[in-house]
Design an enzyme around this catalytic site. Structure first.
Site, short mmCIF file in Angstrom:
data_model
loop_
_atom_site.label_atom_id
_atom_site.label_comp_id
_atom_site.label_asym_id
_atom_site.label_seq_id
_atom_site.Cartn_x
_atom_site.Cartn_y
_atom_site.Cartn_z
CD GLN A 12 32.10 35.19 37.85
OE1 GLN A 12 31.35 34.65 37.05
NE2 GLN A 12 33.26 35.73 37.52
CE LYS A 43 23.96 26.14 25.10
NZ LYS A 43 24.40 25.15 24.17
CE LYS A 59 36.56 46.50 40.54
NZ LYS A 59 36.06 45.18 40.16
CB THR A 99 32.81 37.70 26.48
OG1 THR A 99 32.90 36.85 25.35
CG2 THR A 99 31.64 37.30 27.34
NE ARG A 133 42.71 39.90 37.22
CZ ARG A 133 42.91 38.93 38.08
NH1 ARG A 133 43.64 39.15 39.16
NH2 ARG A 133 42.38 37.73 37.89
N GLY A 134 40.13 40.95 33.83
CA GLY A 134 40.30 39.84 32.90
C GLY A 134 40.83 38.62 33.62
CB ALA A 145 38.54 46.02 37.38
CD GLU A 185 28.49 37.56 29.73
OE1 GLU A 185 28.12 38.30 30.67
OE2 GLU A 185 29.38 36.70 29.85
P1 FAD Z 1 39.47 43.10 39.84
O1 FAD Z 1 38.35 43.94 40.34
O2 FAD Z 1 40.71 43.79 39.39
O3 FAD Z 1 39.79 42.06 41.00
C1 FAD Z 1 40.76 41.02 40.83
C2 FAD Z 1 41.34 40.64 42.19
O4 FAD Z 1 42.17 41.71 42.66
C3 FAD Z 1 40.29 40.47 43.29
O5 FAD Z 1 40.72 39.43 44.13
C4 FAD Z 1 40.23 41.79 44.01
O6 FAD Z 1 39.87 41.65 45.37
C5 FAD Z 1 41.66 42.30 43.86
N1 FAD Z 1 41.73 43.76 43.62
C6 FAD Z 1 40.87 44.54 42.93
N2 FAD Z 1 41.31 45.81 42.87
C7 FAD Z 1 42.48 45.82 43.54
C8 FAD Z 1 43.42 46.84 43.83
N3 FAD Z 1 43.23 48.11 43.39
N4 FAD Z 1 44.55 46.51 44.53
C9 FAD Z 1 44.75 45.24 44.95
N5 FAD Z 1 43.87 44.22 44.72
C10 FAD Z 1 42.76 44.52 44.03
N6 FAD Z 1 36.92 37.86 31.78
C11 FAD Z 1 37.42 38.00 30.53
O7 FAD Z 1 38.62 37.75 30.31
N7 FAD Z 1 36.62 38.42 29.49
C12 FAD Z 1 35.29 38.72 29.68
O8 FAD Z 1 34.59 39.10 28.74
C13 FAD Z 1 34.73 38.55 30.99
N8 FAD Z 1 33.43 38.85 31.24
C14 FAD Z 1 32.95 38.79 32.52
C15 FAD Z 1 31.62 39.18 32.76
C16 FAD Z 1 31.12 39.19 34.06
C17 FAD Z 1 29.68 39.63 34.30
C18 FAD Z 1 31.96 38.80 35.15
C19 FAD Z 1 31.44 38.85 36.56
C20 FAD Z 1 33.26 38.41 34.91
C21 FAD Z 1 33.78 38.40 33.60
N9 FAD Z 1 35.11 38.03 33.32
C22 FAD Z 1 35.60 38.13 32.04
C23 FAD Z 1 35.93 37.45 34.38
C24 FAD Z 1 36.83 38.48 35.10
O9 FAD Z 1 37.74 39.04 34.19
C25 FAD Z 1 37.54 37.71 36.20
O10 FAD Z 1 36.64 37.37 37.22
C26 FAD Z 1 38.81 38.32 36.74
O11 FAD Z 1 39.53 37.30 37.43
C27 FAD Z 1 38.59 39.45 37.72
O12 FAD Z 1 38.06 40.55 37.11
P2 FAD Z 1 37.62 41.83 38.00
O13 FAD Z 1 37.25 42.89 37.05
O14 FAD Z 1 36.66 41.42 39.03
O15 FAD Z 1 39.04 42.15 38.67
#
Ligand code: FAD
Length: 298
Positions: A170, A283, A159, A43, A100-101, A117, A9
């Protein structure tokens, strides 16, 4: 012959010099590609602030290997997302990590049309059919905002039901929890292959920052000991420490941290993961060394 996949990544650099170092001839990407990864992901910044550079980096990745873009809901409208995703397809990017971000400081929502997400996965499938493979994030310790690990797993299953095909995790140093989570997602009917996200332990401040600034990660005793033994006084976050041994401690921390990362990868490989996804942090040397010591490269 490698049985699991290896991926890296990278992130879009902020400066032209950073871009040259990453994407220039003989730069970090050329050298990472020579390790023959299965894919490299890039990212996507909060609010799409780095969309131009994200695409430039992915164009470079695509010259030599499979590219995957991260993509988030933050500040994005449906129409804007459709346009951006179409552009990725036009650039030959057919793999997306749907997130989600991270919420921007001081905000409580995405500020866009989609909130989670799960909604983004559904949106991509509805708008583009099977044009993309869709990876999603998995949080072995539970996402910091979630009510429980079980609630998170339920959203992960949603999902999958909505069309996601692949999980990227994560960072998680707590291997007992990782194993419990793997068992729990399989018991919940989640069959998606899992790529374990591995954050190389290279720098004291960055390691503490990654664990605690957003994710609330457990730091096992062995990792805490590496940090404590090499503590830079007054603390690793200050730019000009008064610790006469600071440079030696940085080197010793990195050496112990790399060995720790290699042993962690061995434990992930024992957990039936499909792949190791190394956060390369733009890196080459340290990351290539970790991959080689972990037996991930020829
Ligand atoms: P979600 O799956 O939407 O979850 C967010 C929260 O909401 C969780 O607490 C979950 O339990 C809850 N939730 C999920 N779905 C629902 C629903 N339908 N109804 C109610 N609650 C729900 N961030 C960036 O900004 N840019 C990046 O490039 C980036 N790359 C990443 C790469 C990896 C491998 C990982 C693991 C994370 C990355 N992140 C990045 C961070 C990520 O965006 C954050 O962890 C963010 O806070 C949650 O994203 P998620 O897709 O897990 O969210």
């Amino acid at each position: 012959m490698r049985k699991t996949t290896l991926s890296f990544e990278v992130f879009p650099p902020k400066t032209d010099a950073g871009m040259e170092k990453l994407c220039g001839a003989g730069g970090v990407l050329d050298r990472l590609c020579a390790l023959r990864p299965d894919y490299i992901s890039c990212t996507y910044g909060a609010g799409g602030t780095n969309v131009g550079r994200n695409l430039e980096v992915l164009d470079k990745i695509r010259e030599k290997t499979t590219g995957m873009t991260h993509f988030t809901c933050i500040g994005n409208t449906r129409e804007g997302m459709r346009r951006q995703l179409q552009t990725y397809l036009e650039h030959g990017i057919r793999h997306v990590l749907a997130l989600r971000g991270d919420l921007l400081p001081g905000t409580s929502g995405t500020g866009g049309d989609l909130n989670y997400a799960t909604e983004l996965v559904a949106f991509i499938r509805d708008s583009f059919g099977d044009a993309f493979t869709i990876a999603v994030a998995g949080s072995p310790e539970g996402h910091i905002e979630s009510a429980s690990v079980e609630a998170d797993i339920e959203y992960l299953r949603q999902k999958q039901d909505l069309g996601a095909t692949h999980i990227m995790t994560q960072l998680c140093w707590d291997m007992d929890q990782f194993r419990r989570w793997m068992d729990a997602i399989r018991a919940a009917g989640i069959w998606m292959p899992v790529d374990a996200g591995v954050m190389p332990v290279l720098d004291q401040a960055a390691t503490i920052n990654m664990a605690l600034s957003r994710n609330g990660c457990v730091m096992p005793r062995a990792l805490c000991e590496i940090i404590s033994r090499n503590w830079i006084f007054p603390n690793p976050f200050v730019k000009d420490p008064f610790d006469a041994d600071a440079e030696a401690k940085k080197a010793s921390f990195k050496s112990a941290g790399m060995a720790y990362t290699v042993s962690q990868i061995a434990q992930y490989l024992d957990c039936d993961v499909a792949g190791i996804h190394l956060y390369a942090l733009n890196k080459y040397d340290d990351v290539a060394r970790i991959a080689a010591d972990a037996g991930l490269t020829d």
